[in-house]
Design a protein around this motif. Structure first.
Motif, short mmCIF file in Angstrom:
data_model
loop_
_atom_site.label_atom_id
_atom_site.label_comp_id
_atom_site.label_asym_id
_atom_site.label_seq_id
_atom_site.Cartn_x
_atom_site.Cartn_y
_atom_site.Cartn_z
N THR A 59 39.53 33.72 42.70
CA THR A 59 38.08 33.76 42.88
C THR A 59 37.37 34.42 41.69
O THR A 59 37.89 35.36 41.11
N TYR A 60 36.23 33.87 41.33
CA TYR A 60 35.45 34.42 40.22
C TYR A 60 34.18 35.10 40.71
O TYR A 60 33.33 35.48 39.95
N THR A 83 51.40 45.89 37.39
CA THR A 83 51.49 44.44 37.25
C THR A 83 50.89 43.71 38.46
O THR A 83 50.99 42.51 38.56
N ASP A 84 50.30 44.48 39.37
CA ASP A 84 49.49 43.85 40.42
C ASP A 84 48.39 44.83 40.84
O ASP A 84 48.40 46.00 40.43
N LEU A 115 35.65 48.95 40.18
CA LEU A 115 36.01 47.64 40.76
C LEU A 115 37.38 47.22 40.21
O LEU A 115 37.67 47.42 39.04
N ILE A 116 38.19 46.66 41.10
CA ILE A 116 39.47 46.08 40.66
C ILE A 116 39.39 44.58 40.90
O ILE A 116 39.20 44.14 42.04
N LEU A 117 39.49 43.80 39.85
CA LEU A 117 39.48 42.34 40.01
C LEU A 117 40.88 41.89 40.41
O LEU A 117 41.87 42.26 39.76
N GLU A 118 40.95 41.13 41.47
CA GLU A 118 42.24 40.68 42.01
C GLU A 118 42.73 39.45 41.24
O GLU A 118 42.01 38.47 41.12
#
Ligand code: TXA
Ligand code: MG
Length: 315
Positions: free
Chosen positions: A2-3, A143-144, A158-161
């Motif tokens: 998702t963006y 790494t995740d 914010l952490i972008l998934e």
């Protein structure tokens, strides 16, 4: 994928906040590279000493000359061949580059990451994003997104998934700021691949670890005591249940089934091994084990980056 959060991420960056984002190597802790206030937050969040320079991530080739100067033809060639991708180039910096970014040196580290979310973020932000790996200083890179949360949680706006990182080890760092091309950190782009593009040899001088009084070596290390061991030695050792053994060779499989200890099988393929390594170290580093034994990996060049990180993990 998702963006939808990209817009929010850009707003946060524009207001001097921190955004963790996925790249093809590891997750980065990003801030506006032109904002002293924002860059300072990276150092505080990571508890990172000020003399450790940051890589500036860019989304387009036009930005290369905005951040770096006196770029050689060879450096352009490598950038165009390997970017976007897991190669960081050390180049002479432009005068406007913040001292906090360069650690007071006359060079800057630049990289164009190859990950759809990182690219979308960089393009939407439209300027350089300073980003070290999103972990506490000296810890294993995340790494995740769960690993980012465990390392820095509340300190990131914010952490972008982006799921698990494709490569799992940090970028290859190549110093192109002087006459000789010098490899400072091996990565999944191998030295020989770079040499093939340049048509000449590159030197390998591991980056000097910075030592200040009372400080340890800089490393990519778990908290649990970690020891590198050859297969033969593992075969003749009795382990207890408080020991984790990370192995990859077939010869140890039978032993793993019959010996005490927590045996974890890693891949014999270096790409897959690299992808799994940090997640596995992290999973064994929860305080449950007193010791981690890591089986030595092969000597071939495709294992260079892995061997480098294992040495650092084992101190
Ligand atoms: O794959 C990667 O490179 C990841 C992702 C997020 O892009 N980033 C990363 O950043 O590993 P970091 O800060 O954890 O490691 C960057 C390394 C540090 O060892 C730093 O000292 C070195 O790059 N570095 C940065 N700028 C430099 C410079 N001007 N000269 C020499 N070394 C530099
Ligand atoms: Mg790091």
């Amino acid at each position: 994928m998702t963006y939808s959060n990209i817009k929010e991420a850009v707003q946060i960056l524009n207001h001097g906040g921190l955004v963790a984002f996925p790249t093809e190597t590891v997750y980065g802790l990003g801030a506006d590279a032109a904002s002293p206030h924002a860059v300072q937050k990276i150092f505080s969040a990571k508890k990172r000493p000020a003399n450790h320079p940051l890589i500036v991530h860019i989304g387009s080739f036009e930005e290369l000359e905005y951040w770096a100067k006196d770029i050689s033809q060879d450096a352009f060639k490598l950038a165009h061949y390997f970017w976007p991708g897991p190669l960081t180039l050390i180049l002479k910096k432009q005068p406007h580059v913040l001292k906090a970014i360069t650690g007071g040196q006359d060079t800057i580290g630049l990289r164009m990451p190859n990950h759809p979310i990182a690219k979308a973020l960089l393009n939407a932000f439209g300027s350089g994003i300073a980003a070290p790996s999103a972990n506490l200083f000296t810890h294993v890179s995340p790494t995740d997104s769960a690993a980012v949360r465990a390392e820095l949680g509340g300190q990131v706006d914010l952490i972008l998934e982006g799921g698990a990182c494709e490569l799992g080890l940090e970028s290859t760092i190549l110093d192109m700021s002087r006459n000789e091309a010098v490899l400072l950190r091996p990565g999944m782009i191998q030295a020989s691949t770079i040499e093939a593009q340049l048509g000449r040899k590159i030197l390998y001088i591991p980056k000097q670890t910075v030592r200040a009084p009372g400080q340890h070596h800089v490393h990519y290390a778990p908290q649990t005591k970690s020891i590198l061991m050859e297969q033969v030695e593992i075969k003749t050792t009795q382990f207890d249940k408080k020991t984790a053994i990370l192995f990859h060779t077939d010869a140890l499989k039978a032993l793993a089934a019959n010996n005490r200890g927590h045996w974890v099988l890693l891949s014999q393929d270096p790409m897959q091994y690299a992808r799994d390594l940090y997640r596995t170290l992290r999973a064994c580093d929860t305080g449950h084990f007193n010791c981690m034994i890591i089986e030595s990996v092969p000597h071939g060049p495709s294992w260079d980056a892995i061997r480098d990180r294992l040495k650092k993990a084992a101190g």
